[in-house]
Scaffold this active site. Structure first.
Site, PDB file in Angstrom:
ATOM      1  N   TYR A 163       0.847  -1.321  -0.650  1.00 26.23           N
ATOM      2  CA  TYR A 163      -0.235   0.300  -0.025  1.00 26.23           C
ATOM      3  C   TYR A 163       0.449   1.105  -0.134  1.00 26.23           C
ATOM      4  CZ  TYR A 163      -4.068  -3.208   0.804  1.00 26.23           C
ATOM      5  OH  TYR A 163      -5.306  -3.579   0.907  1.00 26.23           O
ATOM      6  N   CYS A 164       0.840   2.384  -0.868  1.00 27.83           N
ATOM      7  CA  CYS A 164       1.225   3.666  -0.722  1.00 27.83           C
ATOM      8  C   CYS A 164      -0.211   4.652  -0.800  1.00 27.83           C
ATOM      9  CB  CYS A 164       2.210   3.717  -2.363  1.00 27.83           C
ATOM     10  SG  CYS A 164       3.215   2.320  -2.590  1.00 27.83           S
ATOM     11  N   LEU A 165       0.524   5.900   0.525  1.00 28.02           N
ATOM     12  CA  LEU A 165      -0.682   6.664  -0.030  1.00 28.02           C
ATOM     13  C   LEU A 165      -0.018   7.906   0.554  1.00 28.02           C
ATOM     14  CD1 LEU A 165      -0.718   4.138   2.781  1.00 28.02           C
ATOM     15  CD2 LEU A 165      -2.942   4.716   2.995  1.00 28.02           C
TER      16      LEU A 165
END
Length: 569
Positions: A163-165
């Site tokens: 996950y990248c945010l």
């Protein structure tokens, strides 16, 4: 030199040759010494005290104190005195050659599983490919340039669920851009945190990436990387200009190439080394992608040949770019507001701000697009007929509008209930990163790395770019040189022990937590309290405009790692 540099530059006479420019240390100004040594409990030996249960959490940090050093001294009173100060290692670049001996690496413990509601995101076991994907593996040319074709190689049913945010103001507080990444990888894979200083290279130089060698540029920026120890590239990282990049693996209708080329992780590092802004990094990545392509085994495993396409999130102080790829083709969307979560699925739709000139022609030639009407990238290239609109983290960030801080992002990355923190039979979140990028160029960017698996049981440690950053060998894996199983052909015939000292210490602490619950909880409480004080200290750094002490900043990550290891012991 970046506008937020912590030191000045002037001529010196230190015998380094005519014309050498040396960084001169400025005196500390303003409110006294910053919080850079908040973690510096390394002047004591906490191991014996912890084993007796006599170490108490350090007193709360207060910005009103005349000096943070007072907090550190108070926290250190319960620790025995330490002997002479450590010897400072020589500064210099991390070398990717000369790796020392190899031995089998034990598998990481598997303490828990994903909750049932997110089990579908992560396969319990690798699945065999069928149809075009299996055929692609069998048709690939044999030899070092591809996964061997003499055997049937397992492929994961889904890409690893990383996950990248990113959150922009006003969703993020205090005028900061907040970036985060959880790296999901095979459970026993070790990630290291490596700083590589800026460098000027000779004309016609080459750079050896994980599988292939490409042309080097004249100048590369200083970078800090969190990377699987066996490969050249990185899962995530930042550079001295405030650019952060992370990637996730994705699967599309078109099989990802198994022929060895650049890995998505190689492109992360190359983008950071070559781009002073997110847009410059984007241009570097897509240019290299078009020239060299992407492909090769994503895992250090001779029993599987897993190749994926890549999606990238590139962020700087002003904007972000989401780049999604299919082979050498790509499309990108510019982001300047709101929040965005990127996971292991294609998510670009009809809004693209840049794309490969042959992207639509290729889709039409494959019969995936009629050539008329709207062009929806994810609908055209995704395996699923109706691709999911967003990832789990998107809704979580949207619910926190106006309150997203570094602490909030860390909490999101530790969330196992949503599946963002992965812990399954196949995958584990093996490292995490959070960065705070002030939109004001007068404040330094602050980056936090775990360097250890499972952020719910790891400590986020701060790093700030400065001159003469101190190397941190305790967070770096041993070098194996030409004996590295990755470099030998055929590859991966042995499994090297790549555990660094921080990883081993964290591994021991995990064992304590599982076997002696009360003692483990006590240790974790102490470590989380130290982390909290570090977060508060970095918040103080971000909010003040005084010049920081370069010596403390240069040693910051080293001291944090050193202290964490001592507590774990």
């Amino acid at each position: 030199m970046p506008a937020h540099s912590l030191v000045s530059s002037d001529r010196c006479s230190r015998g380094r040759g005519q014309g050498h420019r040396c960084r001169q240390r400025r005196p500390v100004q303003g409110r006294g010494r910053p919080a850079a040594r908040l973690f510096l409990l390394s002047r004591g030996r906490p191991s014996a005290a912890i084993s007796r249960g006599s170490v108490q959490p350090p007193p709360p940090f207060s910005p009103a104190r005349a000096s943070v050093a007072g907090t550190v001294r108070a926290a250190s009173q319960s620790l025995p005195a330490r002997g002479a100060g450590r010897r400072r290692p020589a500064a210099g670049a991390r070398s990717d050659s000369g790796r020392r001996g190899a031995e089998p690496s034990p598998a990481a413990p598997r303490p828990s599983r994903l909750p049932p509601d997110v089990g579908a995101l992560v396969p319990e076991r690798p699945a065999l490919a069928i149809g075009p994907r299996a055929a692609a593996a069998e048709e690939a040319p044999p030899g070092p340039s591809a996964c061997p074709s003499s055997s049937l190689f397992a492929r994961m049913a889904v890409a690893p669920p990383s996950y990248c945010l990113v959150a922009f103001p006003p969703h993020a507080k205090a005028g900061h851009v907040v970036f985060g990444k959880n790296s999901a990888r095979p459970r026993d894979e070790v990630q290291e945190v490596v700083y590589i200083p800026a460098a000027v290279h000779e004309p016609r130089s080459k750079v050896e990436c994980t599988y292939i060698t490409i042309d080097q540029v004249q100048k590369t920026h200083a970078v800090i990387l969190s990377k699987p120890a066996w490969l050249w590239g990185a899962e995530m990282g930042a550079n001295e200009h405030g650019v952060c990049i992370a990637n996730v693996a994705v699967i599309g209708k078109e099989a990802a190439p198994v022929t060895e080329a650049l890995l998505g992780m190689d492109l992360v590092r190359l983008g950071l080394e070559r781009g002073a802004t997110a847009k410059e990094a984007l241009d570097a990545i897509v240019s290299l992608l078009e020239e060299h392509g992407q492909g090769g085994n994503y895992y250090e495993d001779r029993n599987s040949c897993c190749s994926f396409h890549s999606a990238f999130l590139l962020v700087d102080r002003e904007e972000a770019w989401l780049v999604e790829t299919v082979g050498k083709l790509w499309a990108a969307e510019k982001l300047t507001e709101g929040v965005k979560c990127v996971c292991n699925r294609l998510s670009l739709t009809t809004k693209t701000d840049a794309e490969h000139p042959e992207l639509r022609n290729h889709a039409a030639s494959q019969g995936w697009w009629s050539g008329g009407g709207e062009f929806n990238f994810s609908e055209v290239f995704s395996q699923a007929e109706k691709p999911t609109d967003s990832c789990a983290g998107q809704g979580i960030l949207e619910q926190q509008e106006g309150s997203i801080t570094m602490e909030a992002m860390i909490k999101v990355l530790r969330d196992k209930g949503s599946g963002i923190c992965v812990d399954s039979d196949s995958f584990l979140t093996t490292a995490s990163m959070v960065s705070i990028l002030p939109q004001s160029g007068n404040s330094p960017c602050v980056h936090f790395f775990t360097g250890t698996p499972d952020p719910s049981r790891s400590i986020f440690k701060p790093f700030i770019f400065a001159d003469d950053v101190k190397p941190v060998p305790k967070a770096q894996s041993p070098l194996l040189g030409d004996e590295d199983p990755v470099k030998k052909v055929p590859r991966f015939q042995e499994k090297a022990d790549r555990r660094h000292e921080l990883y081993r210490a964290h591994e021991r602490a995990r064992s304590i937590t599982e076997e002696e619950e009360e003692q483990g909880q006590k240790l974790m409480k102490i470590m989380l309290d130290l982390e909290r004080q570090g977060l508060e200290a970095m918040e103080d750094v971000l909010s003040c405009r005084e010049i920081l002490d370069p010596d403390e900043i240069a040693d910051l990550f080293y001291d944090c790692v050193d202290t964490e290891i001592k507590f774990y012991k």
